[in-house]
Design an enzyme around this catalytic site. Structure first.
Site, mmCIF file in Angstrom:
data_model
loop_
_atom_site.group_PDB
_atom_site.id
_atom_site.type_symbol
_atom_site.label_atom_id
_atom_site.label_comp_id
_atom_site.label_asym_id
_atom_site.label_seq_id
_atom_site.Cartn_x
_atom_site.Cartn_y
_atom_site.Cartn_z
ATOM 1 N N ASP A 89 -30.228 -13.443 -0.919
ATOM 2 C CA ASP A 89 -28.821 -13.061 -0.767
ATOM 3 C C ASP A 89 -28.112 -13.145 -2.128
ATOM 4 O O ASP A 89 -27.372 -12.223 -2.518
ATOM 5 C CB ASP A 89 -28.157 -13.999 0.252
ATOM 6 C CG ASP A 89 -26.679 -13.727 0.420
ATOM 7 O OD1 ASP A 89 -26.330 -12.726 1.077
ATOM 8 O OD2 ASP A 89 -25.867 -14.501 -0.123
ATOM 9 N N ALA B 8 0.825 -1.215 0.000
ATOM 10 C CA ALA B 8 0.000 0.000 0.000
ATOM 11 C C ALA B 8 0.861 1.268 0.000
ATOM 12 O O ALA B 8 0.377 2.348 -0.307
ATOM 13 C CB ALA B 8 -0.915 0.005 1.222
ATOM 14 N N GLU C 78 -15.880 -4.719 -2.385
ATOM 15 C CA GLU C 78 -15.404 -6.014 -2.917
ATOM 16 C C GLU C 78 -15.929 -7.185 -2.082
ATOM 17 O O GLU C 78 -16.262 -8.255 -2.608
ATOM 18 C CB GLU C 78 -13.866 -6.026 -2.920
ATOM 19 C CG GLU C 78 -13.246 -7.288 -3.445
ATOM 20 C CD GLU C 78 -13.541 -7.528 -4.925
ATOM 21 O OE1 GLU C 78 -13.035 -6.769 -5.751
ATOM 22 O OE2 GLU C 78 -14.294 -8.479 -5.230
ATOM 23 N N GLY D 62 -17.350 -13.249 -1.153
ATOM 24 C CA GLY D 62 -16.336 -13.270 -0.081
ATOM 25 C C GLY D 62 -14.943 -12.976 -0.579
ATOM 26 O O GLY D 62 -14.642 -11.880 -1.044
ATOM 27 N N ARG E 59 -21.052 -4.447 20.200
ATOM 28 C CA ARG E 59 -22.349 -4.433 20.882
ATOM 29 C C ARG E 59 -22.202 -4.922 22.309
ATOM 30 O O ARG E 59 -22.818 -4.411 23.225
ATOM 31 C CB ARG E 59 -23.335 -5.331 20.131
ATOM 32 C CG ARG E 59 -24.369 -4.536 19.375
ATOM 33 C CD ARG E 59 -25.477 -5.407 18.901
ATOM 34 N NE ARG E 59 -24.950 -6.642 18.322
ATOM 35 C CZ ARG E 59 -25.548 -7.339 17.376
ATOM 36 N NH1 ARG E 59 -26.696 -6.941 16.918
ATOM 37 N NH2 ARG E 59 -25.024 -8.448 16.907
ATOM 38 N N LYS F 107 -26.332 -10.119 -4.557
ATOM 39 C CA LYS F 107 -24.982 -10.185 -5.137
ATOM 40 C C LYS F 107 -25.044 -10.106 -6.660
ATOM 41 O O LYS F 107 -24.216 -9.451 -7.298
ATOM 42 C CB LYS F 107 -24.294 -11.478 -4.670
ATOM 43 C CG LYS F 107 -24.042 -11.488 -3.160
ATOM 44 C CD LYS F 107 -23.711 -12.884 -2.663
ATOM 45 C CE LYS F 107 -23.380 -12.906 -1.183
ATOM 46 N NZ LYS F 107 -23.343 -14.270 -0.631
HETATM 47 N N1 HSE Z 1 -24.876 -16.139 3.806
HETATM 48 C C1 HSE Z 1 -23.899 -15.844 2.811
HETATM 49 C C2 HSE Z 1 -23.600 -17.130 2.040
HETATM 50 C C3 HSE Z 1 -22.645 -15.320 3.458
HETATM 51 O O1 HSE Z 1 -24.039 -18.195 2.466
HETATM 52 O O2 HSE Z 1 -22.981 -17.069 0.994
HETATM 53 C C4 HSE Z 1 -21.688 -14.645 2.511
HETATM 54 O O3 HSE Z 1 -22.267 -13.565 1.838
#
Ligand code: HSE
Length: 437
Positions: free
Chosen positions: A201, A34, A129, A134, A46, A205
């Site tokens: 989910d 970097a 990203e 992931g 929390r 994405k």
């Molecule tokens: N719940 C998501 C998955 C976690 O199972 O891919 C990663 O975004």
């Protein structure tokens, strides 16, 4: 070398702890890449008493995320999830002159257009990203590595939980419910696992990937989504016998008619890399008109894989040394995005063309196959493969068919005629098939 990049982390869960750990263990290499150190100075938690898998020595620990956003830091890492508080925190951070890195796919998919515009107007980075797949650097791949290409399609296993469940059902014969419980124990699933199993989910994405691939504004509402409840153990078995594996795929294609965006269980030929991507792994196939097919495989969830992506964004910001970002957040300039037709033409699921898998339970009588194939032929649908299983209860037989490519509306019209045949039982399964040709 300039002074260190000071980072505040909002939310010290699995990913936040991973970011602290990886920044500490790889500090020298990261600073060498970097051009300056990257140091976490402030975090919010929390529950201060909770045990954590990282050292917080030298880090100020705050009880509220707002305190981190107000702290003397250069970048805020938003890792709390959700689309309300996270949105407010990011807007507050940007208003305070701080760049933002987030792993929040729901937020970017649903409210990203406004957040990106805000960051851009202020000359700050809003990087995400870690929001997709992931540890696989798929956003950088699409935005930078494949920038020479017109991308015509992408397809991916982008929800690790669904892939884990389908793999367990396929390889171990586990039930859906048991496999989901295990995925939750292993920490793959979202706080509300219906986001995983209903494809939401993955739709978040896919929304992000499609925008970057095609240069269209983020449009989560345009994704057609079907969940895993459509898949029965017998379909997994029949698909295997026909030479396919069932995967939950996010698929985006661009044609002259518009863009198609869909998430659904899909039969994939068993020799394709996507079919061989098992467990919680993610894989994304991208087809560009210069490069051809490319496939990226890796861990799509978990602390350190996701931290790998978060830190890549931090390194980009550290290298800027306070200058305006040079790479647009969605890979296309704001002017190019604004020049797209509004609303952008999105194909309805009934217009989308696909091959189909159809599983029927039928009375074991003469003439059944002829009646079925006549209806398909009348609709100009070819049978590419067919498998009939002998009746187990000496009454009903099972038939599985793979069809030629046909529009959703034409297939469904033929299916309605098939459903009305007197010897066809109510239990029918219909899934799409992708050949990646
Ligand atoms: N719940 C998501 C998955 C976690 O199972 O891919 C990663 O975004």
């Amino acid at each position: 070398m300039s002074g260190p990049l000071k980072v505040g982390i909002v939310g010290l869960g699995t990913v936040g702890q991973g970011v602290v750990r990886v920044l500490q263990k790889n500090a020298a290499a990261i600073a060498a890449r970097a051009g300056r150190a990257i140091v976490v100075t402030d975090v919010s938690v929390r529950n201060a008493a909770a045990s954590r898998d990282c050292s917080l020595a030298g880090i100020r620990v705050h009880a509220t995320p707002e305190a981190v956003v107000a702290a003397d830091v250069d970048v805020i890492c938003e890792l709390i999830g959700g689309t309300d508080l996270a949105n407010d925190l990011i807007l507050a951070a940007l208003a305070g002159g701080k760049s933002v890195v987030t792993a929040n796919k729901a937020l970017i998919a649903e409210k990203g257009n406004a957040l990106i515009a805000d960051a851009q107007a202020r000359g700050l980075s809003l990087s995400f990203e870690a929001a997709v797949a992931g540890g696989i650097p798929i956003i950088k791949v699409l935005r930078e590595g494949l920038t020479a290409n017109a991308i015509d399609s992408l397809a991916g296993i982008i929800n690790g939980t669904s892939n884990y469940i389908l793999t367990q059902m396929t390889v171990k014969g586990q039930s859906f419910a048991d496999a989901l419980k295990d995925a939750q124990k292993l920490g793959y699933a979202e706080a509300d696992p219906t986001f995983d199993v209903e494809g939401i989910d993955a739709a978040h994405k896919l929304t992000i990937l499609a925008s970057i691939a095609f240069g269209t504004p983020l449009n989560f509402a345009a994704v057609a989504t079907e969940g895993l409840s459509k898949v029965q153990a017998q379909d997994i078995q029949l698909a295997r016998e026909l030479g396919y594996r069932i995967k939950s795929l996010g698929i985006a294609k661009r044609s002259e008619q518009g863009v198609e965006l869909r998430v659904h269980p899909t039969l994939v030929p068993d020799d394709h890399l996507l079919a061989k991507t098992d467990g919680a792994l993610n894989a994304v196939r991208v087809h560009g008109n210069a490069v051809g097919q490319t496939v990226y495989v890796g861990r799509g969830a978990g602390g350190e894989p996701t931290a790998s992506a978060v830190i890549a964004d931090l390194v980009d910001i550290a290298r800027l040394n306070g200058a305006r970002p040079v790479v647009p957040a969605l890979g296309f300039t704001a002017a190019a995005l604004a020049a797209q037709p509004t609303p952008f033409p999105i194909l309805g699921i009934e217009e989308i063309e696909s091959a189909y898998y159809l599983r029927l339970t039928v009375a074991d009588e003469p003439g059944v196959l002829r009646a079925l194939t006549t209806i398909l032929a009348d609709a100009d649908i070819s049978v590419e493969a067919i498998l009939q299983k002998e009746p187990e209860d000496h009454e009903d037989a099972r038939i599985a068919i793979i069809t030629s490519v046909v529009s959703g509306s034409r297939f469904d019209a033929a299916l309605e005629r098939i459903r009305a045949l007197p010897f066809v039982r109510a239990d029918i399964s219909r899934l799409r098939v992708e050949h990646f040709e």
